[in-house]
Design a protein around this motif. Structure first.
Motif, PDB file in Angstrom:
ATOM      1  N   LYS A 261      41.759  38.845  35.877  1.00 15.48           N
ATOM      2  CA  LYS A 261      40.588  38.277  36.549  1.00 15.48           C
ATOM      3  C   LYS A 261      40.846  36.836  36.960  1.00 15.48           C
ATOM      4  O   LYS A 261      41.363  36.044  36.188  1.00 15.48           O
ATOM      5  CB  LYS A 261      39.378  38.332  35.618  1.00 15.48           C
ATOM      6  N   GLN A 262      40.531  36.518  38.202  1.00 20.10           N
ATOM      7  CA  GLN A 262      40.531  35.141  38.696  1.00 20.10           C
ATOM      8  C   GLN A 262      39.320  35.021  39.615  1.00 20.10           C
ATOM      9  O   GLN A 262      38.913  35.984  40.243  1.00 20.10           O
ATOM     10  CB  GLN A 262      41.814  34.824  39.476  1.00 20.10           C
ATOM     11  N   PHE A 263      38.747  33.846  39.690  1.00 14.06           N
ATOM     12  CA  PHE A 263      37.546  33.621  40.506  1.00 14.06           C
ATOM     13  C   PHE A 263      36.422  34.598  40.130  1.00 14.06           C
ATOM     14  O   PHE A 263      35.696  35.093  40.995  1.00 14.06           O
ATOM     15  CB  PHE A 263      37.870  33.726  42.002  1.00 14.06           C
ATOM     16  N   GLY A 264      36.347  34.942  38.854  1.00 12.24           N
ATOM     17  CA  GLY A 264      35.239  35.755  38.368  1.00 12.24           C
ATOM     18  C   GLY A 264      35.338  37.239  38.670  1.00 12.24           C
ATOM     19  O   GLY A 264      34.404  37.992  38.406  1.00 12.24           O
TER      20      GLY A 264
END
Lengths: 372, 398
Positions: A261-264
């Motif tokens: 997960k990145q940027f939610g």
């Protein structure tokens, strides 16, 4: 038309697949095998023999249980999935192919290979012959009814642990003449070996020899035909291995895209990433199709056999680069580490293009064969 | 339009070249050329020489001991360093932290750290990325809790390049967990010798140790080590990244790699003839050269605009993308040029003093390894995907 495997072959696939998975649980296990004296596990090799895996690479006419293009591909795709480093290629396939293609096949040696008692390597490549079948500098001369060999061979996969070696040598003519080539059986004790690891984890060796005895197996047209057939068998096996590797790379990447997960959100939620995965999937299906074709025509006449093998190996080279590079890029930093398996799959996939002819070599060979 | 360097620029180039020729030891040049492993001392030797000459802080304004060079002079300097086969200047202190301290540091910090950087006394590391914060840097988890006269730091940084040599590390840490991620970040200077700091090596796919994990367990950091204001670290972090991106196209490196490629493809044989005579392979080399030629001009356009005081915007992102692709292509063609000679991998070949016979030509040894190692450049420093997001967001009005 039927693209599915027979019941017997499905069973072979399942049994061998389960066996490989149990022995190559993770990339650390491979690392342990790699550190062993021979660069692979003798025990695993013996068990492979007991289970009939090596058998599957040899035709019933010579004591095996398989040996067709399809059998070869089933086994090597699984070799790729587990990233096995045992001598399936050098002993199991290349050496047995030569021994079985002779006017007087060496069935006794083939049987010893199948039983896991004898290791052999095919020493054809030289430092400057790139991927050519007929470009040979090593010399053979007849002295008082004994063949004497002089020269050196390079990049002999699993050559250091082999008991016997088959050497291609020039009996007469210029370095790139198609005539005047012979294949010789040599005892490895007489050869100077300089073993080393390849960047993708295989054991290889540089061989040099001076005036050593060799037993002539075949020469001239028969020898060249035999080399071409053996190199095509190798290219087919490596292509199937690549299919197995590509699928693992794809699966590992997809799995990572779902969990990372990145940027939610999971990075796989980004459309630009999804499109790249679709490109990879599409190209893997292209390769799989070309390999299926090559496997099904492997027993046809040499022109059709080699043309289809070249199509497959060319695609493997091109698509392999895409899959290896994209798998690393889409993972990000984690794929740059030794600890994570995808790096090792990517390295093997790239280096497959440096064995038995790269994409350029097979594109050129395809051009020649398709104009016949 | 005039594509020529001025006479002043050319004289400057000669000055840099002559100085490098006079001061760079032969052994070090050879190590760099052969891709051998550089020791801490190797880097320090070169950086100390630069420091004595007054050229180490080549990015800084003159009043702080920098060179005051304009963008074109900086570009020439970078080019000559690569051409001379010098080690790279370890950028973390002088190129990254220095400009941040000059802009945002306290007088005390400037007076203490800047001369130490100028004299090459501290080896700095960068503490940005975390296992859960790569492309999305703002989602970092390392915390610094206010304990009166100090912060208590807990967490983990990763991909810390040459962190195993470092005396000091500058870190992005969370000082406020209750507001929008970007707003609760602070910029902290941490002594690597503090109790609770642990460096663990990361071995990369080529078997090398260059990057590390850095772990912080209840590490006490004095309040005076906070740069600028608490919770405003994101601004400083972004300012620093603009410095990280200068010279990002790596034109000089690609040029030297292209020359190397031409040499290798003249020596590699295909069916008894040099590979460069193969029409398809030589076409690939030519197309790579064309890409590089265009990129060099693109880069110079940006450099020249910067020399006139225009801050580069999305050009840095575009150059980063193209620069990494071109560099990777050189390593790919080198690998391809070798054919089966790319297979052997002798890790000991990259140690100083290795004097055994190589397998095949000596130049073959590092090529496959370099190809795999260079996969990192499209991932680090803001991955190419992130650069594309930046460009699209900043320039399309979509």
């Amino acid at each position: 038309m039927d693209f599915s495997l027979s019941e017997e072959r499905k069973m072979l696939q399942e049994t061998v697949g389960r066996f490989f998975e149990n022995n190559y649980k993770d990339i650390k296990k491979r690392g342990e095998y790699l550190k062993m004296t021979d660069g692979f596990s003798r025990e695993f090799w013996k068990e492979s023999s007991n289970l009939g895996v090596i058998n599957g690479l040899v035709s019933p006419a010579f004591g095996g249980l398989g040996g067709s293009g399809e059998d070869i591909c089933i086994i090597f795709e699984l070799v790729g999935k587990s990233l096995c480093i045992e001598p399936f290629l050098s002993s199991g396939l290349l050496s047995s192919t030569i021994l079985s293609s002779l006017n007087n096949p060496k069935t006794d040696l083939i049987n010893q290979i199948i039983e896991g008692k004898l290791l052999m390597s095919f020493a054809h490549m030289e430092m400057n012959n790139r991927y050519e079948d007929h470009f040979i500098e090593t010399k053979a001369k007849l002295e008082k009814e004994t063949w004497k060999l002089n020269g050196s061979k390079s990049f002999v996969i699993n050559g250091d642990s082999a008991d016997k070696v088959i050497i291609s040598a020039r009996i007469e003519g210029k370095v790139n003449d198609k005539k005047g080539i012979g294949l010789f059986l040599v005892d490895n004790n007489n050869i100077n070996n300089r073993p080393y690891n390849t960047i993708d984890g295989y054991r290889s060796t540089e061989m040099s020899f001076e005036n050593i005895n060799g037993e002539l197996l075949c020469k001239d047209n028969q020898a060249l035909k035999c080399i071409i057939k053996t190199n095509s068998a190798g290219a087919l096996a490596l292509s199937a291995e690549a299919v197995g590797i590509m699928q693992v790379c794809f699966d590992l990447t997809l799995d990572y895209l779902k969990t990372r997960k990145q940027f939610g959100k999971s990075i796989g939620a980004f459309q630009s990433i999804q499109h790249r995965m679709v490109d990879m999937m599409l190209e893997i299906e292209q390769v799989r199709s070309a390999v299926m074709l090559a496997s099904s025509t492997f027993e046809s006449n040499p022109t059709i056999r080699d043309k289809n093998v070249s199509a497959a190996k060319n695609l493997v080279g091109r698509v392999g680069k895409l899959i290896a590079e994209e798998s690393i890029q889409l993972h990000g930093g984690i794929a740059m580490t030794w600890e994570y398996s995808v790096a090792h799959y990517a390295k093997r996939l790239i280096m497959i293009d440096h064995l038995m002819g790269d994409a350029d070599y097979h594109r050129d060979r395809f051009k020649l064969l398709s104009s016949i | 339009m005039n594509f020529e360097y001025s006479e002043k620029d050319e004289n400057f180039r000669i000055e840099v070249r002559e100085w490098l020729k006079a001061t760079l030891p032969h052994y070090l040049k050879e190590k760099v050329k052969k891709y051998q492993r550089l020791t801490k001392e190797d880097y320090e030797l070169f950086m100390n020489n630069l420091s004595k000459k007054g050229w180490l802080a080549w990015h800084w304004p003159e009043e702080y001991g920098g060179t005051g060079w304009n963008a074109i002079e900086k570009h020439i300097f970078e080019e000559e360093i690569v051409k001379a086969s010098a080690p790279r200047i370890v950028p973390f202190g002088v190129n990254m932290l220095g400009p941040v301290l000059i802009e945002f540091g306290s007088e005390e910090q400037k007076n203490y750290y800047l001369p130490r950087i100028l004299n090459n006394e501290d080896w700095w590391a960068q503490g940005y990325s975390e296992p859960g914060a790569g492309s999305d840097l703002a989602s970092l988890k390392t915390t610094a809790i206010d304990k009166g006269d100090h912060y208590l730091v807990n967490g983990q940084k990763t991909w810390t390049t040459l962190g195993h040599h470092a005396d000091m590390i500058f870190c992005l840490v969370k000082t406020d967990l209750n507001i929008k991620p970007q707003l609760g970040i602070s910029f902290l200077l941490i002594d690597m010798k503090s109790p609770g700091v642990e460096v663990k090596p990361i071995i990369t796919l080529d078997g090398e140790h260059e990057v590390n994990e850095v772990w912080f367990t209840d590490v006490k950091v004095p309040k005076k080590n906070l740069v600028g204001k608490e919770n405003e670290g994101w601004t400083y972090a972004k300012y620093l990244l603009t410095f990280e991106r200068t010279g990002i196209a790596g034109v000089p490196n690609s040029k030297s790699a292209l020359n190397h490629l031409k040499m290798v493809s003249r020596k590699s044989m295909k069916n008894g003839k040099p590979l460069i005579d193969d029409p398809i392979f030589s076409s690939e080399v030519a197309e790579l050269e064309i890409d590089l030629l265009a990129m060099e001009i693109f880069n110079l356009r940006t450099v020249s605009a910067a020399a006139e005081g225009k801050a580069p915007g999305m050009e840095s992102s575009l150059l980063k993308i193209k620069g990494t692709l071109v560099r990777q292509k050189t390593t790919e063609l080198l690998r391809k040029a070798l054919g089966p000679q790319a297979l052997p991998y002798l890790p000991e070949q990259f140690d100083e003093g290795w004097n055994e016979m190589p397998i095949g030509p000596e130049y073959a040894g590092p090529i496959a390894k370099q190809y795999f190692n260079m996969r990192k450049i499209s991932i680090y420093g803001g991955s190419n995907e992130i650069q594309k997001n930046i460009v699209a967001k900043a320039s399309f009005g979509l």
